[in-house]
Each structure stands twice: as structure tokens, then as C-alpha cells.
Motif scaffolding. Structure first.
Motif, PDB file in Angstrom:
ATOM      1  N   SER A  44       0.844  -1.199   0.000  1.00 38.94           N
ATOM      2  CA  SER A  44       0.000   0.000   0.000  1.00 38.94           C
ATOM      3  C   SER A  44       0.871   1.237   0.000  1.00 38.94           C
ATOM      4  O   SER A  44       1.753   1.394   0.843  1.00 38.94           O
ATOM      5  CB  SER A  44      -0.910   0.009   1.243  1.00 38.94           C
ATOM      6  N   ASN A  75      -2.882   0.009  -4.001  1.00 37.70           N
ATOM      7  CA  ASN A  75      -2.903  -1.158  -3.128  1.00 37.70           C
ATOM      8  C   ASN A  75      -2.895  -2.432  -3.962  1.00 37.70           C
ATOM      9  O   ASN A  75      -3.804  -2.678  -4.763  1.00 37.70           O
ATOM     10  CB  ASN A  75      -4.163  -1.124  -2.254  1.00 37.70           C
ATOM     11  N   TRP A  96      -7.625   5.266  -0.863  1.00 41.87           N
ATOM     12  CA  TRP A  96      -7.391   4.755   0.480  1.00 41.87           C
ATOM     13  C   TRP A  96      -6.038   4.062   0.563  1.00 41.87           C
ATOM     14  O   TRP A  96      -5.498   3.575  -0.436  1.00 41.87           O
ATOM     15  CB  TRP A  96      -8.491   3.779   0.908  1.00 41.87           C
ATOM     16  N   ILE A 147      -3.561   1.640   3.620  1.00 46.58           N
ATOM     17  CA  ILE A 147      -3.594   0.884   4.873  1.00 46.58           C
ATOM     18  C   ILE A 147      -2.177   0.794   5.421  1.00 46.58           C
ATOM     19  O   ILE A 147      -1.216   0.612   4.675  1.00 46.58           O
ATOM     20  CB  ILE A 147      -4.191  -0.530   4.644  1.00 46.58           C
ATOM     21  N   VAL A 161      -6.689   2.292   8.464  1.00 44.30           N
ATOM     22  CA  VAL A 161      -6.960   2.637   7.066  1.00 44.30           C
ATOM     23  C   VAL A 161      -7.240   4.131   6.985  1.00 44.30           C
ATOM     24  O   VAL A 161      -7.946   4.692   7.840  1.00 44.30           O
ATOM     25  CB  VAL A 161      -8.156   1.829   6.525  1.00 44.30           C
TER      26      VAL A 161
END
Length: 599
Positions: free
Chosen positions: A177, A199, A291, A293, A298
Motif C-alpha cells: 500500500s 494497493n 485509500w 492501509i 486505514v
């Protein structure tokens, strides 16, 4: 002037700064159309990140690294990573620039991403495709805007620019990520920028969606709605912004109960990754979320114009595992830190190491020693107007101290030091400060913040070279080696009990082993040369080609023959370890062709 829409291309190159330590092994290509002040174009494999200070034809070769965490068996395949499970990545930028009369007209940068480990062929192939696409993207932007370069020749004009930067968040056997920020200025009232979460499934090379890692996707949606209302003024948002958030989570369809990612919805396969996506595909209609992580939770980022006007900036929602871990599949939580009873009543109990960059005059509030009380930490800089000496200082809630100075005793450049606040799992806190000398050599200066006061731990000549640590228990540092040539090497470290980087192995790996654009030093024997193979001494015949693979940077170099045999070349020791070294009393330049050194 044509302005590029950032939404049209989500997958941009991942950028970190680079280092001239790679000078001995990276190729640099500079193409000039003329030397008389007319326009020139520079295309380089790697070059100084201080692009704004470049003069016509200047170039530097550089390398840098990013690291992450790994939770799998493939670590045993990497001899330098046997004691931990981290996957480590390296980034080498490619630049394209346009200059005229020593004025920069265009500054372009895309970065190439490499996995510094054995195995993971699918991931490596995905990254190779990714790298090729980013080079093509830079070339296209350059060509599309070339006709506007002459408009940037005014004294106060701003160069056109296309740049990408990256902050690695996590890289392990579950997920890779990275937070990618794309920036461009191609004319107009202001620059454009956009953050995209990138990701990947490291086993398949395919992209993950947020649904793929969710245990309760609807719960994540509700949490994000709640936090947007709590953390931001309702007056800043566009009308109907909640509908936009819903659309970004669920696409144009109506949110359905139970759509939580646990049943393979949205085209996910048995491995949890999207079966119809790859690194070079665009985002699907139902994955418009940005997004990332990490080991703490997150983070979802809403870019400019997503929910609010440009002036409002981005909106960021962090979902911590410590309180909301039940929203995500257990395999994506920091498994090494979870006990069997750590998930209770829908909450998790997670204590994880934390790493965050510190910028000049930025105040952060953290618990430095695990006593439950937070203190502010700040780095400040002062420059003496009489002597030009620059000094760094640190302040915590209970102490302040002088850290570094670039006076007569050091040539370190303190104008742009890189600072990290690192908190280990056992509640120790350190400052890691990287400084750069004029020749781009780096040093790491370490200070302990968890004791009473601010204590100097020491200085390491091995350094990140502008990369980002994501795991204090396993990260890679680089140095330059002069063992049978000059080249870059790295090995894995953890933060020791004294705060200093503690190596996890004796051997360094030759960086070019994993970098497509970097040359692995290759030597050819000029006579019979004694080596060690499987613990026994043998002699390699004249004309044997050897690729250097590893070294302890002191007494031996490990090399590989054309037929795949591994041998160890043991160098005689001398007090200064100066050139030429000898092998069994024979000078190295009489043993090998292909030796390449730089000063």
C-alpha cells in the motif's frame, strides 16, 4: 494551454528522492539539441532531486528506497532478510526536462519501482508494467505540452511541471500500500494535485479494492460519514456531498445491506483481489475511493473538488484498528501484534510501532514513553546571519536541546534535513535525522526522546537516502562499497536497544541484483583466481565471468559464475583497505578485468 485532467489517469509513478551514491553503477543519458543556448532536452535514468538548481546539461545518478512489512514465507528466500518478514521496495526516478538559456521550461519526473527481494514474480511483472506505463505517460505529457514551452521564458514565469511523490504505508505478504500524490502545473490559475491509494496483492500483482479488505463495508461507510460531520464544518461542503460519498463507496447503484466485501462481491476472486483489474487499468466505477492501509489503520482521502471547493483542501478520515478493527478482515490487521483475545466487543487491542515524518516548526503530540501522557515534539532550525552556520534544535514537552550544526566540523547540508519520529512497540521514541553532504553522501543522526531529556545515541554512515521506514524491526539502509569496484549495497536493519540501526545479517546485497536500470558489476578473471565454493578452496580458470552479488564490505565478495555457481572471493586484509586490494597476495587489477572505481 491544455490542462491535463488528473482523473483521467489514476496510476501514476511512485516517487521518492534519489541518491548520487548510485553514480558508479547507474547509466545517465543526456541528449542536447545544441550547446549555444538553444532549447535542450534532458532524459535521465536518475538525477538529482534538486531539479530547480540544475544548469544546462547537469545530471546526477541517484537511488533511494522505500520499505514496508511482510507477513509471509518468501522472506526465507532472501538471505539478507531471514530474521524478519518485511518486503522492501526501491524507487529510482526518471526525469525529463526542457531548458533554454539556463532557464527551466519543463520539469517532469516519474519513478520506477522495484522489489528488493527474491520471488514474487507476479508482483515484479506488475511493477515492470507499471514502470513502462509511467514512462509513456511522461513522454505523452511532454509531447502534448511542448508547444507551450516558449511561453515560460519570461523572467517571472513558472516552469511547467509534472511530478509524482509517494509515501510507502505498508508492504507485506497481505498487501502493498502506497500513497501516491500526483502534481502538475500545465498552465492555468493554480497547480493541480491528487492523492491516490495504490494497493496491490503481492501474490498476484492485482489491485485490491476497499471492499476486498472489508469485513463490514457498510460499517466503514457509516463511520466515514460520521467522521466527516464531526471533523469538518458542514458549511465547507458542496450541496449533496453525502450523496457523493455514497456514490464513491457504492458506485451509481443504491447501497445494499450486507455488501461488506466478505462474500466476494464486486468481482473478487478467492484470493480477495479483483479478478478484472491490474496495475495498468483505471479505477472501476465502484472504486473511486482513495485509500491506504498501514499497521495502525486505514486512511481514506477525498481530493480537491470531491466534496468541497479547491480552497477547502482535502478531507481525510482515519479509521484506527485500535477501535474499529472489527470493520476489516482479520488477515489485514497487524497479525503479529494481535493476541487471541485482542478482539472483544467489536473492538481491537493493538499496540503498533509508529513512524511519522517531522517537518521544520511542525508540532506533533505523542506519548513518548508509554506513560499515557502526550507531549509535543518540534524540530526547529536557526541560521547565524554572520557565519551562515545552520543549527537544528528539538523540543519536547519536558526538554529542549541542540542537535546538529554544519559548522567547521561537518559539511552536512542542514537546509533540508529529513526527520522522522519513530516509536517502537516497547514504547521507546527516537528521532532519526538524515543529513546530506555536498557529494550527496548521507548520514543518520539518532536521538533518544524516551529518556528524561533528549539524548544523542550516535551517527550511522548507512542511511535511507530519502526513503521512508515503515517497520522499525526491519528496514533497509544503503551505503557505497569499494570492494572490487564501486557500487551501491544494502542490508536489513532493526532499531537496537540503544536506538542505533542494528544489522540483521553480516552480508550486504549488491543493489543491482534487483534493479533493472542498475548495472551489476561483472568481472572477468585474467588468470587463475583462488575462490571458495561450498566451503572448499578452488581456482577459477582464466576467462571466467563473475557477477558480484553480495559482500561483507570488508573481507570478501560473493559472486556468481555464468553457470550459476556461487563463489566467495576473499581479499587479503590491510590496515587501510586501500586500492589495490590483493587476493592471495596478487593485486586485484592483475586478477580481474572490468574493475570500475569512482573517487
Amino acid at each position: 494551454m491544455r490542462k491535463r485532467n488528473l482523473k483521467q489517469s489514476k496510476w501514476m509513478a511512485l516517487a521518492v528522492c534519489s541518491t548520487a551514491v548510485m553514480l558508479a553503477v547507474n547509466g545517465c543519458q543526456a541528449h542536447k539539441t545544441s550547446m549555444d543556448g538553444s532549447s535542450q532536452t534532458t532524459v535521465q535514468d536518475s538525477q538529482s532531486s534538486d531539479q530547480g538548481n540544475q544548469t544546462d546539461g547537469d545530471s546526477k545518478n541517484q537511488n533511494s528506497t522505500g520499505t514496508g512489512e511482510q507477513n509471509g514465507a518468501d522472506a526465507s528466500k532472501n538471505s539478507s532478510n531471514e530474521s524478519s518478514d518485511t518486503l522492501c521496495l526501491t524507487f529510482i526516478p526518471k526525469y525529463r526536462s526542457e531548458w533554454k538559456d539556463q532557464k527551466q521550461l519543463f520539469n517532469g519526473r516519474v519513478d520506477q519501482m522495484y522489489l528488493m527481494a527474491d520471488g514474487h514474480d507476479a508482483l515484479k511483472q506488475a511493477l515492470k508494467t507499471f514502470n513502462q506505463n509511467q514512462e509513456q505517460e511522461l513522454d505523452q505529457i511532454y509531447q502534448d505540452n511542448k508547444e507551450f514551452f516558449d511561453m515560460q521564458t519570461g523572467e517571472d514565469s513558472t516552469p511547467l511541471a509534472y511530478e509524482v511523490s509517494v509515501i510507502p504505508k505498508r508492504a507485506d505478504e497481505q498487501i502493498v500500500s502506497l500513497s501516491v500524490e500526483e502534481y502538475d502545473y500545465l498552465g492555468g490559475a493554480h497547480p493541480n494535485s491528487m492523492v491516490t491509494g495504490y494497493n496491490l496483492n503481492p501474490q498476484t500483482g492485482k489491485r485490491y479494492t476497499l471492499q476486498d479488505i472489508a469485513q463490514n463495508y457498510d460499517g466503514i461507510f457509516e463511520y466515514v460519514k460520521k467522521k466527516l460531520k464531526e471533523d469538518y464544518s458542514p458549511d465547507m461542503f458542496f450541496d449533496g456531498y453525502e450523496d457523493t460519498v455514497k456514490s464513491m463507496f457504492y458506485g451509481d447503484t443504491t447501497a445494499a445491506a450486507g455488501k461488506n466485501g466478505a462474500d466476494g462481491a464486486n468481482g473478487t476472486g478467492t484470493d480477495g483481489a479483483q479478478t478484472d483489474s491490474s496495475v495498468d487499468s483505471d479505477l472501476s466505477d465502484t472504486e473511486m475511493l482513495s485509500w491506504t492501509i498501514d499497521q495502525n489503520g486505514v486512511t481514506i482521502t477525498f481530493n480537491n473538488y470531491d466534496l468541497a471547493p479547491y480552497a477547502a483542501g482535502r478531507q481525510v478520515v482515519e479509521i484506527p484498528f485500535a477501535t474499529e478493527g472489527n470493520l476489516f478482515k482479520p488477515e489485514f490487521l497487524p497479525v503479529s501484534l494481535l493476541s487471541s483475545d485482542s478482539i472483544k466487543d467489536g473492538k481491537t487491542s493493538v499496540t503498533e510501532a509508529k513512524i511519522q515524518p517531522l517537518y521544520e516548526e511542525q508540532e506533533v503530540s505523542v506519548d513518548l514513553d508509554g506513560d499515557g501522557n502526550k507531549e509535543t515534539v518540534k524540530i526547529s532550525k536557526q541560521t547565524d546571519s554572520q557565519t551562515g552556520t545552520t543549527s537544528l534544535f528539538a523540543e519536547t514537552g519536558s526538554a529542549s536541546a541542540f542537535l546538529l550544526s554544519n559548522g567547521e566540523e561537518t559539511t552536512d547540508d542542514l537546509n533540508n534535513p529529513k526527520c522522522w519520529l519513530i516509536q517502537t512497540k516497547d514504547n521507546r521514541s527516537y528521532l532519526y535525522i538524515e543529513t546530506k553532504e555536498a557529494n550527496d553522501f548521507r548520514s543518520l543522526h539518532i536521538f533518544d526522546l524516551s529518556t528524561k531529556g533528549i539524548t544523542y545515541c550516535g551517527t550511522s554512515d548507512d542511511s535511507f537516502y530519502d526513503s521512508v521506514m515503515t517497520d522499525p524491526d526491519n528496514f533497509i539502509l544503503f551505503r557505497r562499497s569499494d570492494m572490487l569496484s564501486t557500487y551501491s549495497i544494502f542490508r536489513h536493519y532493526k532499531i537496537g536497544e540503544d536506538g542505533m540501526p542494528q544489522p540483521l545479517s553480516d552480508d550486504f546485497t549488491v543493489s543491482g541484483t534487483y534493479l533493472a536500470d542498475e548495472i551489476v558489476p561483472t568481472l572477468t578473471t585474467k588468470q587463475e583466481v583462488p575462490v571458495w565454493i561450498d566451503g572448499k578452496q578452488e581456482k577459477l580458470p582464466k576467462g571466467t565471468a563473475l557477477k558480484l552479488k553480495a559482500t561483507d564490505d570488508s573481507t570478501y565478495v560473493t559472486a556468481e559464475t555464468a553457470d550459476g555457481k556461487t563463489c566467495q572471493i576473499r581479499l587479503d586484509t590491510n590496515e587501510e583497505n586501500v586500492y589495490p586490494r590483493t587476493i592471495n597476495g596478487i593485486p586485484e587489477d592483475e586478477c580481474f578485468d572490468g574493475l570500475q572505481y569512482v573517487g
